[in-house]
Design a protein around this motif. Structure first.
Motif, PDB file in Angstrom:
ATOM      1  N   LEU A  58     -11.172 -36.271  23.193  1.00  0.00           N
ATOM      2  CA  LEU A  58     -10.594 -36.963  22.033  1.00  0.00           C
ATOM      3  C   LEU A  58     -11.671 -37.719  21.245  1.00  0.00           C
ATOM      4  CD1 LEU A  58      -7.180 -38.460  23.215  1.00  0.00           C
ATOM      5  CD2 LEU A  58      -7.560 -37.011  21.216  1.00  0.00           C
ATOM      6  N   ILE A  59     -12.563 -38.392  21.972  1.00  0.00           N
ATOM      7  CA  ILE A  59     -13.658 -39.109  21.304  1.00  0.00           C
ATOM      8  C   ILE A  59     -14.487 -38.137  20.472  1.00  0.00           C
ATOM      9  CG2 ILE A  59     -15.836 -40.351  21.690  1.00  0.00           C
ATOM     10  CD1 ILE A  59     -14.455 -41.596  24.180  1.00  0.00           C
ATOM     11  N   ASP A  60     -14.799 -36.992  21.084  1.00  0.00           N
ATOM     12  CA  ASP A  60     -15.562 -35.971  20.365  1.00  0.00           C
ATOM     13  C   ASP A  60     -14.803 -35.509  19.118  1.00  0.00           C
ATOM     14  OD1 ASP A  60     -17.802 -34.030  20.218  1.00  0.00           O
ATOM     15  OD2 ASP A  60     -16.196 -32.572  20.521  1.00  0.00           O
ATOM     16  N   GLY A  61     -13.480 -35.365  19.271  1.00  0.00           N
ATOM     17  CA  GLY A  61     -12.655 -34.946  18.135  1.00  0.00           C
ATOM     18  C   GLY A  61     -12.680 -35.953  16.998  1.00  0.00           C
ATOM     19  N   PHE A  62     -12.514 -37.232  17.334  1.00  0.00           N
ATOM     20  CA  PHE A  62     -12.538 -38.278  16.291  1.00  0.00           C
ATOM     21  C   PHE A  62     -13.891 -38.306  15.561  1.00  0.00           C
ATOM     22  CE2 PHE A  62      -8.950 -40.474  18.599  1.00  0.00           C
ATOM     23  CZ  PHE A  62      -8.053 -40.403  17.528  1.00  0.00           C
ATOM     24  N   LEU A  63     -14.979 -38.145  16.326  1.00  0.00           N
ATOM     25  CA  LEU A  63     -16.305 -38.155  15.708  1.00  0.00           C
ATOM     26  C   LEU A  63     -16.484 -36.974  14.762  1.00  0.00           C
ATOM     27  CD1 LEU A  63     -18.555 -39.203  18.733  1.00  0.00           C
ATOM     28  CD2 LEU A  63     -17.954 -40.590  16.746  1.00  0.00           C
ATOM     29  N   LYS A  64     -16.023 -35.807  15.200  1.00  0.00           N
ATOM     30  CA  LYS A  64     -16.181 -34.612  14.363  1.00  0.00           C
ATOM     31  C   LYS A  64     -15.245 -34.626  13.157  1.00  0.00           C
ATOM     32  CE  LYS A  64     -18.129 -31.619  17.901  1.00  0.00           C
ATOM     33  NZ  LYS A  64     -17.941 -30.483  18.827  1.00  0.00           N
ATOM     34  N   CYS A  65     -14.216 -35.466  13.214  1.00  0.00           N
ATOM     35  CA  CYS A  65     -13.330 -35.638  12.065  1.00  0.00           C
ATOM     36  C   CYS A  65     -13.778 -36.798  11.170  1.00  0.00           C
ATOM     37  CB  CYS A  65     -11.888 -35.862  12.531  1.00  0.00           C
ATOM     38  SG  CYS A  65     -11.129 -34.379  13.222  1.00  0.00           S
ATOM     39  N   GLY A  66     -14.911 -37.405  11.519  1.00  0.00           N
ATOM     40  CA  GLY A  66     -15.481 -38.455  10.683  1.00  0.00           C
ATOM     41  C   GLY A  66     -14.896 -39.828  10.887  1.00  0.00           C
TER      42      GLY A  66
ATOM     43  N   TRP B 227     -21.587 -40.494  25.509  1.00  0.00           N
ATOM     44  CA  TRP B 227     -22.502 -41.563  25.094  1.00  0.00           C
ATOM     45  C   TRP B 227     -23.419 -41.073  23.962  1.00  0.00           C
ATOM     46  CZ3 TRP B 227     -22.487 -46.578  26.513  1.00  0.00           C
ATOM     47  CH2 TRP B 227     -21.829 -46.943  27.685  1.00  0.00           C
ATOM     48  N   ASN B 228     -23.956 -39.883  24.170  1.00  0.00           N
ATOM     49  CA  ASN B 228     -24.881 -39.319  23.178  1.00  0.00           C
ATOM     50  C   ASN B 228     -24.202 -39.109  21.825  1.00  0.00           C
ATOM     51  OD1 ASN B 228     -26.860 -39.281  25.098  1.00  0.00           O
ATOM     52  ND2 ASN B 228     -26.760 -37.080  25.496  1.00  0.00           N
ATOM     53  N   SER B 229     -22.964 -38.635  21.870  1.00  0.00           N
ATOM     54  CA  SER B 229     -22.240 -38.387  20.617  1.00  0.00           C
ATOM     55  C   SER B 229     -22.003 -39.682  19.859  1.00  0.00           C
ATOM     56  CB  SER B 229     -20.898 -37.702  20.908  1.00  0.00           C
ATOM     57  OG  SER B 229     -21.101 -36.425  21.459  1.00  0.00           O
TER      58      SER B 229
ATOM     59  N   GLY C 117     -25.707 -47.762  34.163  1.00  0.00           N
ATOM     60  CA  GLY C 117     -26.287 -46.807  35.102  1.00  0.00           C
ATOM     61  C   GLY C 117     -26.177 -45.366  34.690  1.00  0.00           C
ATOM     62  N   VAL C 118     -25.922 -45.101  33.422  1.00  0.00           N
ATOM     63  CA  VAL C 118     -25.837 -43.720  32.936  1.00  0.00           C
ATOM     64  C   VAL C 118     -27.231 -43.286  32.496  1.00  0.00           C
ATOM     65  CG1 VAL C 118     -24.759 -42.148  31.286  1.00  0.00           C
ATOM     66  CG2 VAL C 118     -23.472 -44.106  32.188  1.00  0.00           C
ATOM     67  N   LEU C 119     -27.690 -42.177  32.999  1.00  0.00           N
ATOM     68  CA  LEU C 119     -29.044 -41.717  32.760  1.00  0.00           C
ATOM     69  C   LEU C 119     -29.182 -41.105  31.368  1.00  0.00           C
ATOM     70  CD1 LEU C 119     -31.620 -41.583  34.540  1.00  0.00           C
ATOM     71  CD2 LEU C 119     -31.077 -39.174  34.912  1.00  0.00           C
ATOM     72  N   PRO C 120     -30.046 -41.654  30.500  1.00  0.00           N
ATOM     73  CA  PRO C 120     -30.251 -41.052  29.172  1.00  0.00           C
ATOM     74  C   PRO C 120     -30.959 -39.708  29.312  1.00  0.00           C
ATOM     75  CG  PRO C 120     -31.143 -43.293  29.277  1.00  0.00           C
ATOM     76  CD  PRO C 120     -30.861 -42.873  30.670  1.00  0.00           C
ATOM     77  N   ASP C 121     -30.704 -38.816  28.369  1.00  0.00           N
ATOM     78  CA  ASP C 121     -31.413 -37.544  28.350  1.00  0.00           C
ATOM     79  C   ASP C 121     -32.140 -37.389  27.016  1.00  0.00           C
ATOM     80  OD1 ASP C 121     -29.463 -36.904  26.501  1.00  0.00           O
ATOM     81  OD2 ASP C 121     -28.357 -35.572  27.847  1.00  0.00           O
ATOM     82  N   GLU C 122     -32.653 -36.186  26.752  1.00  0.00           N
ATOM     83  CA  GLU C 122     -33.434 -35.977  25.531  1.00  0.00           C
ATOM     84  C   GLU C 122     -32.632 -36.233  24.263  1.00  0.00           C
ATOM     85  OE1 GLU C 122     -32.285 -31.762  26.978  1.00  0.00           O
ATOM     86  OE2 GLU C 122     -32.713 -33.734  27.823  1.00  0.00           O
ATOM     87  N   PHE C 123     -31.316 -35.942  24.301  1.00  0.00           N
ATOM     88  CA  PHE C 123     -30.487 -36.141  23.114  1.00  0.00           C
ATOM     89  C   PHE C 123     -30.239 -37.629  22.851  1.00  0.00           C
ATOM     90  CE2 PHE C 123     -29.316 -32.031  25.015  1.00  0.00           C
ATOM     91  CZ  PHE C 123     -29.731 -31.202  23.986  1.00  0.00           C
ATOM     92  N   THR C 124     -30.132 -38.405  23.933  1.00  0.00           N
ATOM     93  CA  THR C 124     -29.993 -39.857  23.780  1.00  0.00           C
ATOM     94  C   THR C 124     -31.205 -40.433  23.059  1.00  0.00           C
ATOM     95  OG1 THR C 124     -29.099 -39.765  26.039  1.00  0.00           O
ATOM     96  CG2 THR C 124     -29.297 -41.938  25.016  1.00  0.00           C
ATOM     97  N   PHE C 125     -32.373 -40.091  23.561  1.00  0.00           N
ATOM     98  CA  PHE C 125     -33.603 -40.649  22.999  1.00  0.00           C
ATOM     99  C   PHE C 125     -33.826 -40.204  21.550  1.00  0.00           C
ATOM    100  CE2 PHE C 125     -34.833 -41.114  27.552  1.00  0.00           C
ATOM    101  CZ  PHE C 125     -35.063 -42.481  27.530  1.00  0.00           C
ATOM    102  N   SER C 126     -33.546 -38.936  21.256  1.00  0.00           N
ATOM    103  CA  SER C 126     -33.789 -38.448  19.896  1.00  0.00           C
ATOM    104  C   SER C 126     -32.950 -39.209  18.876  1.00  0.00           C
ATOM    105  CB  SER C 126     -33.503 -36.947  19.801  1.00  0.00           C
ATOM    106  OG  SER C 126     -32.148 -36.674  20.074  1.00  0.00           O
ATOM    107  N   SER C 127     -31.767 -39.702  19.295  1.00  0.00           N
ATOM    108  CA  SER C 127     -30.915 -40.480  18.386  1.00  0.00           C
ATOM    109  C   SER C 127     -31.316 -41.942  18.332  1.00  0.00           C
ATOM    110  CB  SER C 127     -29.450 -40.372  18.820  1.00  0.00           C
ATOM    111  OG  SER C 127     -28.988 -39.051  18.727  1.00  0.00           O
ATOM    112  N   VAL C 128     -31.610 -42.521  19.489  1.00  0.00           N
ATOM    113  CA  VAL C 128     -31.863 -43.962  19.521  1.00  0.00           C
ATOM    114  C   VAL C 128     -33.227 -44.305  18.928  1.00  0.00           C
ATOM    115  CG1 VAL C 128     -32.956 -44.282  21.795  1.00  0.00           C
ATOM    116  CG2 VAL C 128     -31.349 -45.992  20.916  1.00  0.00           C
ATOM    117  N   PHE C 129     -34.189 -43.396  19.022  1.00  0.00           N
ATOM    118  CA  PHE C 129     -35.481 -43.645  18.375  1.00  0.00           C
ATOM    119  C   PHE C 129     -35.315 -43.781  16.869  1.00  0.00           C
ATOM    120  CE2 PHE C 129     -37.815 -41.459  22.081  1.00  0.00           C
ATOM    121  CZ  PHE C 129     -38.044 -42.670  22.701  1.00  0.00           C
TER     122      PHE C 129
END
Length: 725
Positions: free
Chosen positions: A90-98, A118-120, A145-157
């Motif tokens: 649902l969260i993904d849906g709301f984001l993709k609907c703007g 989290w990344n989305s 305690g959620v491990l960031p990945d490459e997509f997390t960093f590419s957005s937060v930078f």
């Protein structure tokens, strides 16, 4: 089930929770302790839950229906179906609907969130300029305690760079190194390069690129863009060369960026070479490449090539049209720029502030007041009347057309004031002889918390020169000399030499030039013009020798000295100078005056009979001369630069281009209350200046004349310059 070590929550809570490296080393990288916190929700997999909800959510995303998603969420709550996997969907849906706010609300209520969720959320906040929110989510992600990945960093930078948080960005960079993502992942590397480039730290951006193992086009392009935006175009070219050497193929965005650097460097050779590569790679039709090609050729002064590129556009958009118009104006092709602008409007492409400000500057250069007024109406129509760029261009237009009241009206209506429109207003005052008003606005800049720049100082010194405010100009120049934050340029010195020289303080002007390290031709020529005004032959001859040392073929110097000899009656020297000019094949630019009547420009030269209405024009001149002589006008034959008898000199004065232009404008004027506007390419003749004053009194109309230096507003027998020009 999500398992979080309990000691992670305890340890991270102490001190500053943002010590990312410590938190992850303690809570994630070390083996978990036997004491765990278990989630109260322990459900089956998504596939075993309700496929109907998943299918419905997918359809809502396809149709971008936020309302239907809200209904699905309500139904799930009523049915008591709390599966956290569907919550993430649902969260993904709301984001993709703007709908970021709805997504965030559900996100905060959901006890278990996937890393991808989290990344989305972080990515959506970062994309929509909610950078601080993205950063806070990243902090919370780490603390939970959620491990960031490459997509997390590419957005937060990106969020860190938008916020200008250098320290936080470096700490997050350190975390990515600990997790082994900086070297191995090109997404993280590209985001880091982009972040450091936006911080202005190109050294660290380069170091990141050098460390990344699998380099790709995105990474190289990020560094090229960083150098280009920082004005380090030479470095951008080096990176592009290294990219080619390493066998990485450029994309349309790489080409677009490196072409911008070629334009800034005015390197047409490299630009054409890259153009050939673009054609070979099949990117010539790409919009980004085409627009950058057009801009590159314009900045290199190759207008014909830029027009050829433009012809290949199938459906040019606003950006493309604007790039074309701006380039044409920058290269002095004002008439073509206005023609292209009209085609743009006929193509139903709305202009933006840059388009309109550029065409307004084209009207300024051509002194096309009526066309400028029409574009002003468009500015108002598109709601840009208070935009500082179009505002500055409008002020410049009205100032250069002699309409200071209109310029001031535009200036007073501006919503936001910065140094650009202020400079335009000061320059408008300067050109039209309103020296005290220019000084007042210059002094007001402190109240507006605006710092004067080079353009401001040149404009205010010009205002002092045109109004004869010598002491005021000297004080301003002295304040510039004593200010360590402002570097004196040759333009400042040229203004002061002009100011002192025009006031007859020629020795001071010459001493000032000698203080300049390696004075150029402009400074000496400015002093020579002052010698011409005051009839100082000895100094003029000395100055001429200095000019010819720097520029042996300078025809302007020969003309000035020849005119000086003529004005002092030294005809032998005049003959000698003209003989020298013939031997050097130097030509004097003929004096010309022109007037815009009925949207047609009519040009006149001294003694010109080529105009179809010549007989009526000369008859009008004779009538005006008779009338003004009755008021006290006496022809000043000192301004005849030919060896003639007095009667011939008088007849020569009556044929000057300014007089012909004024006479024609009066013949064609349908409204006896409007101002007459004429323009001249050289300094207005002293006799014509006096004659026009009398004419303005005879006809009862304002006559505005713009010469190579400034505007003269003639009204009721007086001129705005106070006969000081």
């Amino acid at each position: 089930m999500q398992i979080i070590p309990s000691n992670c929550q305890r340890n991270v809570g102490f001190g500053k929770a943002w010590n990312l490296l410590t938190a992850f080393q303690t809570c994630v990288l070390k083996p978990a302790q036997p004491n765990y916190i278990y989630s109260p929700f322990d459900y089956t997999s998504l596939e075993d839950a309700s496929p109907d909800y998943t299918s419905l959510i997918r359809k809502c995303i396809e149709t971008k229906s936020k309302t239907d998603l809200t209904m699905i969420q309500t139904h799930m709550l009523k049915s008591g179906f709390p599966h956290f996997s569907l919550g993430n969907k649902l969260i993904d849906g709301f984001l993709k609907c703007g709908s970021i706010n709805d997504a965030r609300k559900l996100f905060d209520e959901l006890p278990h969130k996937y890393t991808v969720t989290w990344n989305s959320m972080i990515a959506s906040c970062s994309r929509h300029k909610r950078s601080e929110e993205a950063m806070r989510l990243f902090e919370r992600m780490v603390l939970e305690g959620v491990l960031p990945d490459e997509f997390t960093f590419s957005s937060v930078f990106k969020a860190f760079s938008d916020l200008g948080l250098v320290g936080e960005g470096r700490r997050a960079h350190g975390l990515s190194v600990v997790l082994g993502l900086e070297v191995s992942n090109v997404f993280v590397g590209s985001a880091l390069v982009d972040m450091y480039a936006k911080f202005g730290n190109m050294r660290d951006a380069q170091l990141v690129l050098d460390r990344v193992v699998d380099k790709d086009v995105v990474l190289f392009t990020a560094l090229i863009v960083g150098y280009s935006q920082r004005g380090e175009d030479g470095e951008a070219m080096v990176v592009f060369g290294n990219m080619i050497k390493e066998g990485v193929k450029a994309n349309e965005y790489t080409f677009a960026s490196i072409l911008i650097s070629c334009g800034h460097l005015e390197d047409s050779f490299m630009g054409k070479l890259i153009h050939g590569i673009i054609i070979k790679c099949g990117f010539e039709s790409a919009v980004a490449s085409q627009t950058s090609l057009l801009t590159m050729y314009s900045k290199c002064g190759l207008v014909v090539d830029s027009l050829k590129v433009f012809k290949h556009f199938v459906n040019p958009n606003q950006v493309t049209w604007t790039s074309l118009v701006v380039g044409l104006v920058q290269n002095g092709r004002d008439e073509i720029a206005l023609s292209k602008f009209r085609k743009m409007i006929r193509s139903s492409i709305n202009p933006n502030s840059f388009t309109l400000s550029s065409v307004l500057r084209a009207c300024s250069s051509l002194a096309m007041l009526e066309q400028g007024k029409q574009i002003h109406a468009m500015v108002v129509k598109f709601g840009l009347g208070r935009d500082k760029y179009t505002g500055a261009a409008l002020i410049d237009l009205y100032g250069k057309c002699g309409s200071v009241d209109r310029a001031r009206s535009v200036f007073d209506d501006l919503f936001e004031l910065d140094v650009v429109p202020v400079n335009s207003m000061i320059y408008s005052f300067a050109q039209n002889g309103f020296g005290h008003e220019a000084l007042s606005l210059y002094n007001r800049m402190k109240e507006l918390d605006l710092e004067p720049n080079d353009v401001t100082l040149v404009s205010v010194l010009s205002a002092c020169r045109n109004a004869g405010l010598v002491e005021e100009g000297c004080k301003i120049f002295a304040s510039i000399e004593s200010n360590d934050n402002i570097k004196l340029t040759k333009d400042h010195y040229a203004c002061m030499v002009d100011l002192l020289g025009h006031a007859g303080r020629l020795i001071e002007a010459e001493i000032l030039i000698k203080r300049v390290k390696n004075p150029d031709v402009v400074l000496w020529r400015t002093l020579l013009s002052a010698c011409r005004i005051h009839g100082e032959v000895d100094m003029a001859e000395r100055v001429m020798n200095r000019v010819l040392e720097l520029a042996p073929g300078d025809e302007g110097v020969h003309v000035l000295l020849s005119n000086l000899y003529a004005s002092t009656g030294n005809w032998n020297q005049v003959v000698e100078m003209k003989s020298t000019m013939r031997e050097m094949r130097l030509k004097k630019n003929p004096a010309m005056s022109w007037v815009d009547v009925g949207r047609e420009v009519h040009t006149f030269m001294a003694g010109d009979w080529s105009h179809p209405n010549s007989r009526e024009i000369y008859r009008m001149v004779e009538e005006l001369i008779e009338k003004v002589k009755d008021l006290g006008y006496v022809p000043d034959t000192r301004f005849v630069l030919q060896d003639l008898d007095e009667k011939e000199k008088e007849r020569s004065l009556y044929c000057h281009s300014e007089k012909l232009a004024v006479a024609f404008a009066l013949l064609r004027s349908s409204n006896n209350t409007t101002s007459i506007r004429i323009l001249k390419n050289l300094r207005v003749c002293g006799d014509c200046h006096n004659w026009i004053k009398f004419v303005s009194r005879v006809v009862g109309r304002e006559i505005i004349a713009r010469d190579a230096k400034r505007f003269h507003h003639f009204s009721n027998g007086l001129c705005s310059c106070g006969d000081y020009w």
